[in-house]
Scaffold this active site. Structure first.
Site, PDB file in Angstrom:
ATOM      1  N   CYS A  21       0.959  -1.545  -0.102  1.00  0.00           N
ATOM      2  CA  CYS A  21       0.255  -0.521   0.120  1.00  0.00           C
ATOM      3  C   CYS A  21       0.815   1.220   0.057  1.00  0.00           C
ATOM      4  CB  CYS A  21      -0.905   0.011   0.933  1.00  0.00           C
ATOM      5  SG  CYS A  21       0.095  -0.587   3.217  1.00  0.00           S
TER       6      CYS A  21
ATOM      7  N   HIS B 137      -2.592   6.578   4.472  1.00  0.00           N
ATOM      8  CA  HIS B 137      -1.704   6.422   5.086  1.00  0.00           C
ATOM      9  C   HIS B 137      -0.773   7.429   4.245  1.00  0.00           C
ATOM     10  CE1 HIS B 137      -1.180   2.087   6.467  1.00  0.00           C
ATOM     11  NE2 HIS B 137      -0.888   1.509   5.262  1.00  0.00           N
TER      12      HIS B 137
END
Length: 329
Positions: free
Chosen positions: A126, A234
């Site tokens: 990711c 994130h």
């Protein structure tokens, strides 16, 4: 078009189903797959009730595409069995990413590498996906020499039990600890386990996967990955050294014209990417674009994305869409 979602009851699996519905993904039959303890569970999708099946049953049903998000060991054990049955597997775990015989795909960058012979396709990590989406067009123009990245990673990257730990801590409830330390009001400078060189697996994924996706082993990458008490996505502080000089305005233009990227970079209005506003969105957001005044030909950027979406489920489904559009399945 028969589609299987392996790990349908997990955090990423649930997002995969949302994204399949949002994008009106073309299928005639949907097979929801999970571990034995979830077999028989009923999941409603687009007004229809589906009964969860086990892995062997799913193999025997011979899906055209299987979207895997069930952990690395499950992928190692079962992806080859699906592939042997004629199913094209798109795997969201780390199991196959660095296998030299498998493609590591971010569709906007390197989907054109895919062929009908690719029966197991790897979805990158990711934190790698959101970074390389911004790096790829800049590498073409200015040639990247070195990348220094510090990540601020959502607890959702660890899984549902990490979210439960965080919520328990916020509520003052003693519960199971996924992390070695409390995460509420804290930052933990460890994502995944440590390797012999002192880096974590997460940090080395950023190093190795970036080179593979950009097809350039000469790019130097160093990373520090930190877990923060955030749910939405994130964030990454990325410092990039190029071979060639650049104008900051040109960088903004290139990124603005890149599919999948939204530039949020207006200091007058305090506009910059934040995970709170990236959550639930499929784009990668880039801001705080500025020259590094300490070194020639070097740029700073702040990159944010929902790690369960573009960092996992959305990227996986975009690969599947590419396969279908280009008649590779």
């Amino acid at each position: 078009m028969k589609i299987a979602v392996v790990g349908a009851t997990g955090m990423v699996g649930e997002i995969m189903l949302k994204v399949l519905e949002e994008r009106n993904f073309p299928y005639t039959e949907l097979i929801l797959v999970a571990s034995e303890k979830s077999v028989g569970k009923i999941i409603e999708f687009k007004g229809q009730k589906h009964s969860v099946v086990g892995l062997q049953t799913a193999v025997d049903m011979k899906a055209d595409i299987a979207l895997f998000s069930a952990g690395g060991q499950t992928s190692l054990d079962w992806a080859p069995k699906f592939a042997a049955a004629g199913t094209t597997v798109i795997d969201n775990s780390s199991a196959w990413r660095m296998d030299p015989s498998k493609k590591l795909i971010v569709p906007e960058i390197n989907a054109n590498e895919l062929t009908k012979e690719d029966k197991i396709i790897a979805n990158p990590n990711c934190s790698t996906i959101q970074m390389v989406l911004a790096l790829a067009p800049l590498h073409k123009k200015y040639n990247i020499k070195r990348v220094v990245v510090s990540t601020y990673q959502s607890i959702t990257g660890t899984g549902v039990k990490a979210v439960e730990q965080f919520e328990n801590e916020c509520a003052g409830i003693e519960g199971d600890m996924v992390y070695k330390y409390k995460i509420n009001r804290n930052c933990i400078p460890q994502c995944d386990s440590f390797e012999d060189n002192g880096y974590t697996k997460e940090e080395m994924k950023l190093v190795k996967e970036t080179k593979k996706i950009l097809s350039d082993d000469s790019i130097k990458v160093t990373a520090t990955a930190v877990r923060v008490p955030v749910v939405g996505g994130h964030s990454e502080a990325v410092n990039v050294e190029f071979s060639n000089d650049f104008e900051v305005g040109d960088i903004r233009t290139i990124l603005s014209q890149t599919d999948g990227i939204v530039v949020q970079d207006n200091l007058d209005t305090f506009t910059y990417p934040m995970p709170r506003y990236a959550e639930g969105k499929n784009d990668v957001f880039v801001g705080r674009i500025r020259r590094d005044e300490s070194q020639e030909n070097t740029l700073n950027m702040w990159i944010v994305a929902d790690n369960l979406r573009k960092g996992a489920a959305t990227n996986t489904i975009q690969i599947a869409e590419y396969l279908i559009a280009n008649k590779l399945v």
